[in-house]
Design an enzyme around this catalytic site. Structure first.
Site, PDB file in Angstrom:
ATOM      1  CB  CYS A 129       7.772  -2.033  -0.375  1.00  0.00           C
ATOM      2  SG  CYS A 129       6.925  -3.013  -1.630  1.00  0.00           S
ATOM      3  CG  HIS A 187      12.219  -2.227  -2.545  1.00  0.00           C
ATOM      4  ND1 HIS A 187      12.156  -2.840  -1.316  1.00  0.00           N
ATOM      5  CD2 HIS A 187      11.125  -2.647  -3.236  1.00  0.00           C
ATOM      6  CE1 HIS A 187      11.075  -3.605  -1.266  1.00  0.00           C
ATOM      7  NE2 HIS A 187      10.430  -3.508  -2.416  1.00  0.00           N
ATOM      8  CD  GLU A 216      15.191  -1.877   0.296  1.00  0.00           C
ATOM      9  OE1 GLU A 216      14.400  -2.826   0.355  1.00  0.00           O
ATOM     10  OE2 GLU A 216      14.819  -0.684   0.196  1.00  0.00           O
TER      11      GLU A 216
END
EC number: 6.3.5.2
Length: 523
Positions: free
Chosen positions: A85, A179, A181
Site C-alpha cells: 500500500c 493488504h 496481511e
C-alpha cells in the site's frame, strides 16, 4: 540448537492499523521479524542485518512534501523489499516513478488481474474459471502509482487501480497496492510466504519448541546461578514467564503471588494448585485482601481506585522482594506489543499509543536486573509457548481479566461484601456460558456489581437487594466491539440461577452497549 534469529525480516512501520498483522503473519510462516519506525538509520539497519525488508501501509499521502520516506539504504542493502500500500507508493516515488491522489479512496474487496510473471505471485490464483489468474484482495488507499519506476513491470491491475502490483525481478523489489496481511485477502498468507521463504530464502525456524529452547538458553546466559523474583498473577504472560524461568533455573526462581481479594472465585487456590502443586514452582502466597480493601475505603473514582490498587501491589511486592535477600533479578511478562507501543520514533512522526506498565524500567529503589523472556513475542505466540510448556488450553484461552481485577467491576466504593456477591454471580455466568457452548463464541464476558438496590419478591416476602449487570462482547481487536446476542433462554437461566443462588442479589440486567460509544469494562 537452531538459531531462530539467523534469518529475519525487518518491517518498517509507516503508521498502518494493520502493521502488527504483517509481523504476526511473518511469524506465523515461521520466520523471526521485528517492527521498527520508518525513520531508522542506515547504521541501525546494517546492525540488524535483515534477510528481507517489508514497507508497511500508512495513513499519509506520498504527494505531500513532508510525508514519510523509507531510508535510501533500504534500496541499496542488497536484500529483497516488499512495499505494501503506502509502502509500494513510497517505493515507486523514491525509485523514480510517480504517484497521484485518486479521485476516490478505494476501501474494501477488489479483484486483481495478474499480469506478467513474478515470483511474488507464483502458484497464486483465486479464480480458476478466469482466463487470467486473479486474486481476491482487500484495498485501503487514497493515492495510487501512475508511472512505474525504471526496471519495474506491471504485475497486477484492477478496474479502478491500473497499477495494483509491480515488480523488479532483478533487484527483488515488489509492490502491492492491497493488504496481503489481512484475512480478507484470500491468498495473502501464501503471497507473504512466497516473499519471505522463496524470494528472501528464509528458513522457518521460528517454532514454539525452538523459541522455548532459545529462551531457556538466554535466561541461563543472562542470570547464571543468580536468584530471580517474579510477581505471578496467574495471567497468561506471567504464567508462561514463570514456566520458562523454572525450566531454565529451577528453584532459583522465587514467585510471589499477591492475593489482593479482587480475584475471581477460588482463583487464588487455583493459582497455588497449578504452579505450586502441579509444576512444583517455588511460590509464596501473600494474603493481602485486608490491606487492599482498607486502602480502598472511601475511594469511588475509577482512576483513583486503579492507582491505589497499583500502589498497594508495588508496596506489598517490594516488601516480599526485600525478604529475598539473595535475589539479583526481577522477571516481568513484557510482550512484544508492549515494547512496540512504548517505542517512540526519534523524529516524533511515529505516535506512541501508550506507555505500558511493564516497559520503561524499575523504580529507582529496586536495584535489580530485569529479565523479560517474552519480550520478542506476540500474545498468540505466548499462548502457543504456554501450551508447549504444559499449561492447560482453557487457562491460556481464558477471557481477559483487568489488572485491577474486581476493583473496576464493582462500581463505586469497593467493599468485601460486594466482591463476594460479584464473585459468585460471575462464576454462575461463566459456568453457563461454558455449558451452553457460548464461552468461546464471545471475546469477553463478565459480571458488574451495581451499587444500587432493587425491590424483589422471594416466596411470600419482599426483598430489597443489589443489582448486577451481565456483559458479553464480540470483537476482533478490542478497539471496537459489539454486544453479544446471547439467546434469551440462556440469559433467563443465568438470571434465575444468580437470583436464587446468590443471597443478596435481587435483579440481573444485560448490557447491550457497543464500543463505541461505551467501553468494554464499565470503569
Amino acid at each position: 540448537m537452531n538459531n531462530i534469529h539467523n534469518h529475519k525480516i525487518l518491517i518498517l512501520d509507516f503508521g498502518s492499523q494493520y502493521t502488527q498483522l504483517i509481523a504476526r503473519r511473518v511469524r506465523e510462516i515461521g520466520v523471526y521479524c521485528e517492527l521498527w519506525a520508518w525513520d531508522v538509520t542506515e547504521q541501525q539497519i546494517r546492525e540488524f542485518n535483515p534477510t528481507g525488508i517489508i514497507l508497511s501501509g500508512g495513513p499519509e499521502s506520498t504527494t505531500e512534501d513532508n510525508s514519510p520516506r523509507a531510508p535510501e539504504y533500504v534500496f541499496n542493502a542488497g536484500v529483497p523489499v516488499l512495499g505494501i500500500c503506502y509502502g509500494m507508493q513510497t517505493m515507486a516515488m523514491q525509485l523514480g516513478g510517480l504517484t497521484e491522489p485518486s479521485s476516490h479512496r478505494e476501501f474494501g474487496y477488489a479483484s486483481v488481474s495478474l499480469e506478467n510473471s513474478t515470483a511474488l505471485f507464483a502458484q497464486l490464483n483465486d479464480d480458476l474459471n478466469s482466463s487470467l489468474p486473479k486474486l481476491d484482495v482487500w484495498m485501503s488507499h487514497g493515492d495510487k502509482v501512475t508511472r512505474l519506476p525504471e526496471g519495474f513491470q506491471l504485475t497486477g491491475t484492477t478496474s479502478t487501480c491500473p497499477i495494483a502490483a509491480m515488480s523488479d525481478e532483478s533487484r527483488h523489489f515488489y509492490g502491492v497496492q492491497f493488504h496481503p496481511e489481512v484475512t480478507h485477502t484470500k491468498s495473502g498468507l501464501a503471497l507473504l510466504t512466497n516473499f519471505v521463504v522463496n524470494i528472501c530464502g528464509c528458513t522457518t525456524n521460528w517454532t514454539p519448541e525452538n523459541i522455548i529452547e532459545d529462551a531457556v538458553a538466554r535466561i541461563k546466559a543472562q542470570v547464571g546461578d543468580d536468584e530471580v523474583i517474579l510477581g505471578l498473577s496467574g495471567g497468561v504472560d506471567s504464567s508462561v514467564t514463570a514456566l520458562l524461568l523454572h525450566r531454565a533455573i529451577g528453584k532459583n526462581l522465587h514467585c510471589v503471588f499477591v492475593d489482593n481479594g479482587l480475584l475471581r472465585l477460588n482463583e487464588g487456590d487455583q493459582v497455588m494448585e497449578m504452579f505450586g502443586d502441579k509444576f512444583g514452582l517455588n511460590i509464596i502466597r501473600v494474603n493481602a485482601e485486608d490491606r487492599f480493601l482498607d486502602a480502598l475505603k472511601g475511594i469511588d473514582e475509577p482512576e483513583s481506585k486503579r492507582k491505589m490498587i497499583g500502589k498497594v501491589f508495588v508496596d506489598v511486592f517490594d516488601e516480599e522482594s526485600h525478604k529475598q535477600t539473595s535475589v539479583k533479578w526481577l522477571a516481568q511478562g513484557t510482550i512484544y506489543p508492549d515494547v512496540i507501543e512504548s517505542a517512540a520514533s526519534k523524529t516524533g512522526k511515529a505516535h506512541v499509543i501508550k506507555s505500558h506498565h511493564n516497559v520503561g524500567g524499575l523504580p529507582d529503589y529496586m536495584k535489580l536486573g530485569l529479565v523479560e523472556p517474552l519480550r520478542e513475542l506476540f500474545k498468540d505466540e505466548v499462548r502457543k509457548i504456554g501450551l508447549a510448556l504444559g499449561l492447560p488450553a482453557e487457562m491460556l484461552n481464558r477471557h481477559p481479566f483487568p489488572g485491577p481485577g474486581l476493583g473496576v467491576r464493582v462500581l463505586g466504593e469497593i467493599k468485601k461484601e460486594y466482591c463476594d456477591l460479584l464473585r459468585k454471580a460471575d462464576a454462575i455466568f461463566i459456568e453457563e456460558l461454558y455449558n451452553s457452548g457460548w464461552y468461546y463464541k464471545v471475546s469477553q464476558a463478565f459480571t458488574v456489581f451495581l451499587p444500587v438496590k432493587s425491590v424483589g419478591v422471594m416466596g411470600d416476602g419482599r426483598k430489597y437487594d443489589w443489582v448486577v449487570s451481565l456483559r458479553a462482547v464480540e470483537t476482533i481487536d478490542f478497539m471496537t466491539a459489539h454486544w453479544a446476542h446471547l439467546p434469551y433462554d440462556l440469559l433467563g437461566k443465568i438470571s434465575n440461577r444468580i437470583i436464587n443462588e446468590v443471597d443478596g442479589i435481587s435483579r440481573v440486567v444485560y448490557d447491550v452497549s457497543g464500543k463505541p460509544p461505551a467501553t468494554i469494562e464499565w470503569e
